[in-house]
Design a protein around this motif. Structure first.
Motif: not given
Length: 120
Positions: A48-56
């Motif tokens: 699964k592509p890692q969700v970046s903390s910026v988008s979170r």
């Protein structure tokens, strides 16, 4: 020369079974070795592509800005404990406690009559 059944163990049958089991184990070991040599690399599912903390962080900020729905303020009712129907709905009135108690007695008598007749 007839051999009749005896009380002791049949060593010949045991030896045959033991030999058969030994051959099965050898065959399974050979198959396992063959499969280990000729196994192809199984394709793995893509990670699964890692969700970046910026988008979170952006998502959390957006969630904070969304206006929350206003809660309804309930008015204290005259009869506490009994649910009130909202205005504009036509619900049948709740039966009184006395009528419910009488109904309970009648149904209890009916059940007792069935039990006396051994129907239940």
């Amino acid at each position: 020369n007839m051999k009749l059944g005896g009380l002791g163990p049949d060593y010949e049958a045991i030896k045959e079974k033991k030999e058969k089991l030994k051959l099965q184990k050898e065959y399974s070991k050979q198959i396992k070795e063959y499969n280990m040599k000729n196994i192809t690399v199984v394709q793995r599912l893509p990670a699964k592509p890692q969700v970046s903390s910026v988008s979170r962080q952006k998502a959390l900020e957006y969630a904070k800005k969304i206006p929350r729905p206003k809660t309804l303020v309930t008015k204290p009712s005259e009869q506490e404990g009994l649910p009130q129907a909202p205005a504009g709905t036509s619900l049948p009135p709740l039966p009184s406690l006395e009528s419910l108690w009488n109904r309970h007695k009648k149904e209890k008598e009916a059940v007792a009559a069935f039990k006396a007749l051994h129907i239940l």
